[in-house]
Design an enzyme around this catalytic site. Structure first.
Site, PDB file in Angstrom:
ATOM      1  N   GLU A 150       3.920  -6.921   1.647  1.00 55.91           N
ATOM      2  CA  GLU A 150       3.390  -7.250   0.312  1.00 55.91           C
ATOM      3  C   GLU A 150       3.381  -6.023  -0.599  1.00 55.91           C
ATOM      4  O   GLU A 150       2.322  -5.606  -1.071  1.00 55.91           O
ATOM      5  CB  GLU A 150       1.955  -7.780   0.440  1.00 55.91           C
ATOM      6  CG  GLU A 150       1.804  -8.968   1.346  1.00 55.91           C
ATOM      7  CD  GLU A 150       0.336  -9.329   1.585  1.00 55.91           C
ATOM      8  OE1 GLU A 150      -0.555  -8.520   1.273  1.00 55.91           O
ATOM      9  OE2 GLU A 150       0.096 -10.423   2.080  1.00 55.91           O
ATOM     10  N   PRO A 151       4.522  -5.413  -0.830  1.00 55.72           N
ATOM     11  CA  PRO A 151       4.511  -4.225  -1.689  1.00 55.72           C
ATOM     12  C   PRO A 151       4.293  -4.593  -3.145  1.00 55.72           C
ATOM     13  O   PRO A 151       4.827  -5.591  -3.633  1.00 55.72           O
ATOM     14  CB  PRO A 151       5.919  -3.650  -1.496  1.00 55.72           C
ATOM     15  CG  PRO A 151       6.761  -4.837  -1.153  1.00 55.72           C
ATOM     16  CD  PRO A 151       5.878  -5.804  -0.420  1.00 55.72           C
ATOM     17  N   GLY A 152       3.493  -3.799  -3.841  1.00 55.32           N
ATOM     18  CA  GLY A 152       3.320  -3.959  -5.282  1.00 55.32           C
ATOM     19  C   GLY A 152       3.809  -2.694  -5.954  1.00 55.32           C
ATOM     20  O   GLY A 152       4.933  -2.602  -6.435  1.00 55.32           O
ATOM     21  N   ARG A 153       2.942  -1.660  -5.889  1.00 54.35           N
ATOM     22  CA  ARG A 153       3.222  -0.394  -6.569  1.00 54.35           C
ATOM     23  C   ARG A 153       4.627   0.151  -6.255  1.00 54.35           C
ATOM     24  O   ARG A 153       5.336   0.605  -7.145  1.00 54.35           O
ATOM     25  CB  ARG A 153       2.176   0.627  -6.123  1.00 54.35           C
ATOM     26  CG  ARG A 153       2.258   1.943  -6.869  1.00 54.35           C
ATOM     27  CD  ARG A 153       1.333   3.003  -6.248  1.00 54.35           C
ATOM     28  NE  ARG A 153       0.119   2.493  -5.701  1.00 54.35           N
ATOM     29  CZ  ARG A 153      -1.056   2.452  -6.332  1.00 54.35           C
ATOM     30  NH1 ARG A 153      -1.151   2.907  -7.559  1.00 54.35           N
ATOM     31  NH2 ARG A 153      -2.116   1.978  -5.731  1.00 54.35           N
ATOM     32  N   GLY A 160       0.784  -1.227   0.000  1.00 52.01           N
ATOM     33  CA  GLY A 160       0.000   0.000   0.000  1.00 52.01           C
ATOM     34  C   GLY A 160       0.814   1.274   0.000  1.00 52.01           C
ATOM     35  O   GLY A 160       0.246   2.373   0.027  1.00 52.01           O
ATOM     36  N   ARG A 210      -6.224   3.955 -14.768  1.00 43.67           N
ATOM     37  CA  ARG A 210      -6.165   4.652 -13.477  1.00 43.67           C
ATOM     38  C   ARG A 210      -6.733   6.077 -13.503  1.00 43.67           C
ATOM     39  O   ARG A 210      -7.465   6.457 -12.579  1.00 43.67           O
ATOM     40  CB  ARG A 210      -4.737   4.662 -12.915  1.00 43.67           C
ATOM     41  CG  ARG A 210      -4.157   3.232 -12.747  1.00 43.67           C
ATOM     42  CD  ARG A 210      -2.898   3.199 -11.893  1.00 43.67           C
ATOM     43  NE  ARG A 210      -3.209   3.467 -10.497  1.00 43.67           N
ATOM     44  CZ  ARG A 210      -3.015   4.606  -9.912  1.00 43.67           C
ATOM     45  NH1 ARG A 210      -2.471   5.605 -10.566  1.00 43.67           N
ATOM     46  NH2 ARG A 210      -3.364   4.759  -8.658  1.00 43.67           N
ATOM     47  N   CYS A 216     -14.688   6.295 -27.396  1.00 44.14           N
ATOM     48  CA  CYS A 216     -15.883   7.138 -27.314  1.00 44.14           C
ATOM     49  C   CYS A 216     -16.446   7.233 -25.910  1.00 44.14           C
ATOM     50  O   CYS A 216     -17.540   6.713 -25.645  1.00 44.14           O
ATOM     51  CB  CYS A 216     -16.928   6.618 -28.284  1.00 44.14           C
ATOM     52  SG  CYS A 216     -16.313   6.627 -29.964  1.00 44.14           S
ATOM     53  N   GLU A 217     -15.703   7.809 -24.993  1.00 46.51           N
ATOM     54  CA  GLU A 217     -16.166   8.042 -23.613  1.00 46.51           C
ATOM     55  C   GLU A 217     -15.457   9.286 -23.121  1.00 46.51           C
ATOM     56  O   GLU A 217     -14.252   9.443 -23.364  1.00 46.51           O
ATOM     57  CB  GLU A 217     -15.724   6.902 -22.688  1.00 46.51           C
ATOM     58  CG  GLU A 217     -16.307   5.588 -23.019  1.00 46.51           C
ATOM     59  CD  GLU A 217     -16.930   4.922 -21.794  1.00 46.51           C
ATOM     60  OE1 GLU A 217     -17.126   5.597 -20.755  1.00 46.51           O
ATOM     61  OE2 GLU A 217     -17.214   3.740 -21.906  1.00 46.51           O
TER      62      GLU A 217
HETATM   63  N1  LLP Z   1      -1.573  -6.896  -0.469  1.00 49.22           N
HETATM   64  C1  LLP Z   1      -2.885  -6.987  -0.684  1.00 49.22           C
HETATM   65  C2  LLP Z   1      -3.688  -7.896   0.141  1.00 49.22           C
HETATM   66  C3  LLP Z   1      -3.503  -6.192  -1.660  1.00 49.22           C
HETATM   67  O1  LLP Z   1      -4.821  -6.263  -1.843  1.00 49.22           O
HETATM   68  C4  LLP Z   1      -2.705  -5.322  -2.439  1.00 49.22           C
HETATM   69  C5  LLP Z   1      -3.321  -4.470  -3.462  1.00 49.22           C
HETATM   70  C6  LLP Z   1      -1.319  -5.282  -2.192  1.00 49.22           C
HETATM   71  C7  LLP Z   1      -0.788  -6.080  -1.196  1.00 49.22           C
HETATM   72  C8  LLP Z   1      -0.407  -4.370  -2.954  1.00 49.22           C
HETATM   73  O2  LLP Z   1      -0.721  -3.037  -2.786  1.00 49.22           O
HETATM   74  P1  LLP Z   1       0.253  -1.893  -3.328  1.00 49.22           P
HETATM   75  O3  LLP Z   1       1.547  -1.979  -2.563  1.00 49.22           O
HETATM   76  O4  LLP Z   1       0.498  -2.157  -4.772  1.00 49.22           O
HETATM   77  O5  LLP Z   1      -0.474  -0.633  -3.105  1.00 49.22           O
HETATM   78  N2  LLP Z   1      -5.609  -0.867  -8.930  1.00 49.22           N
HETATM   79  C9  LLP Z   1      -5.288   0.066  -7.865  1.00 49.22           C
HETATM   80  C10 LLP Z   1      -4.555  -0.605  -6.728  1.00 49.22           C
HETATM   81  C11 LLP Z   1      -5.333  -1.753  -6.142  1.00 49.22           C
HETATM   82  C12 LLP Z   1      -4.552  -2.493  -5.117  1.00 49.22           C
HETATM   83  C13 LLP Z   1      -5.219  -3.742  -4.739  1.00 49.22           C
HETATM   84  N3  LLP Z   1      -4.550  -4.464  -3.738  1.00 49.22           N
HETATM   85  C14 LLP Z   1      -4.517   1.238  -8.438  1.00 49.22           C
HETATM   86  O6  LLP Z   1      -4.291   1.292  -9.637  1.00 49.22           O
HETATM   87  O7  LLP Z   1      -4.159   2.155  -7.699  1.00 49.22           O
END
Ligand code: LLP
Length: 375
Positions: free
Chosen positions: A237-240, A210, A275, A304-305
């Site tokens: 659990e980093p993604g972004r 997050g 996004r 077309c939106e």
């Molecule tokens: N762990 C869990 C349980 C999650 O649901 C998520 C993201 C993450 C980790 C990773 O979160 P991050 O570090 O990437 O923020 N589509 C949206 C983001 C949705 C995230 C969903 N869950 C966007 O484009 O901002």
């Protein structure tokens, strides 16, 4: 290779990922959290080349679907370092995760716990707590809010934890995405503290991901976390955070329409990068190799939106058809959220490594649109 050369060699729209930038972010995470075990949230960017880089850097993977599980295994993540979470966990996904012998499972509901306790297996379980707070982010991303579908309310967490018996390893919280404020974690730690008093043998805490991009105060957050977690095992659990800033979407301008709002129509839009349309997200956008006094324009897609846009009220130098735009911070939730709306073709993916560019995903062709159709 310069971005312009990438666009010329591989066409537009194209996503470009700087793999060395991804490595640098992993380095920053490791320096801030030397003791933590990071599980990359595959949903942010499931591109095989990105996953393989993260395998090489010794990360684990967080997955929520059979598709993500298959991608993680294919990229070489060890099953022991795969964490299955999310609201799905139906019979099919549970069976696939068991067959793969995933190391960790985050239980999201009582119903899921019942599903899993009927099965033998060696996975360790975490119970996902919903702390019912306002994480101060976009409402779509506030997974820790009381009204969100995620996790188990505090009052029921102990019951679910007890059902898991000696397979209970710990607790999990992911309060949301694009989090900028640390204060919410005071309440998270208060609730987790009470659970730890009740389950003193539990030694693992998963604090989710997050971390906002850009500018998440990672080091200050790490200090706060360390003070609470102490010597326990810490999963993240980093993604972004790991991939967003290393990604750029390159798009070519098709038309410029003057008027009370000047519209710059591009070959990429909401089908390629959802996004801005879905969250009102503002990605930095610049024109390649252009200078001059800025004018305020809308940067729109070709569909077309009204919501089909990459940016609204953006300052750009004077641009025209054929010019290239670079949409930054698009390495996370870019192509992974793309669609085929209006039979759009998914863009290509290119990685930059040691200064060289390499095509890792081909652009879709029109034949791909009906490849799975039958008469
Ligand atoms: N762990 C869990 C349980 C999650 O649901 C998520 C993201 C993450 C980790 C990773 O979160 P991050 O570090 O990437 O923020 N589509 C949206 C983001 C949705 C995230 C969903 N869950 C966007 O484009 O901002």
């Amino acid at each position: 290779m310069a971005l312009r050369a990438v666009a010329e060699a591989f066409g537009t729209p194209v996503y470009v990922y700087d793999l060395d930038g991804v490595s640098a972010q992993v380095g920053r995470l490791r320096r801030a959290f030397p003791e933590a075990e990071p599980f990359y949230a595959v949903k942010a960017n499931p591109c095989g080349a990105v996953l393989r880089r993260l395998v090489a850097l010794d990360l684990g993977a967080e997955v929520i679907t059979e598709g993500e599980l298959a991608r993680a295994l294919r990229a070489g993540f060890s099953p022991e370092r795969i964490l299955l979470g999310g609201p799905r966990q139906d019979a099919g996904l549970v069976a696939a995760a068991q067959a793969a012998r995933v190391g960790w499972v985050s239980i999201d509901s009582l119903s899921q716990a019942e599903c899993w306790t009927r099965q033998a297996g060696s996975s360790r379980f975490l119970v996902r707590l919903n702390p019912a707070l306002d994480p101060r982010t976009h409402e779509h991303l506030a997974t820790g809010a009381a009204t969100s579908k995620f996790g188990v309310p505090f009052a029921e967490t102990a019951q679910v934890a007890e059902m898991l018996g000696d397979r209970l390893a710990g607790f999990h919280v992911h309060i949301g995405s694009q989090i900028t404020e640390m204060d919410s974690y005071d309440e998270v730690f208060r609730q987790l503290g009470r659970l730890l008093e009740r389950f003193p043998h539990v030694q693992t805490l998963d604090l989710g991901g997050g971390f906002a991009v850009p500018d998440f105060p990672l080091e200050a957050f790490a200090e706060k976390v360390r003070a609470f977690v102490g010597g326990r095992r810490l999963l993240l659990e980093p993604g972004r955070f790991l991939v967003a800033e290393s990604g750029t979407l390159l798009t070519r301008i098709l038309h410029v329409k003057p008027g009370s709002v000047k519209h710059v129509i591009c070959d990429a839009g909401m089908a390629d990068l959802l996004r801005p349309a879905l969250y009102g997200a503002r990605h930095p956008i610049r024109a390649l190799d252009k200078d001059g006094p800025p004018e305020i324009v809308d940067i729109d897609g070709p569909l077309c939106e009204n919501a089909d846009r990459l940016g609204q009220g953006v300052a750009l130098p004077k641009v025209g058809p054929g010019d290239l735009l670079a949409v930054a911070e698009t390495g996370a939730y870019g192509l992974s959220m793309s669609s085929r709306y209006a039979s759009s073709l998914r863009p290509a993916e290119v990685v930059l490594e040691n200064g060289a560019a390499r095509l890792v995903t081909e652009r879709e062709s029109v034949e791909d649109l009906w490849r799975l159709e039958r008469d």
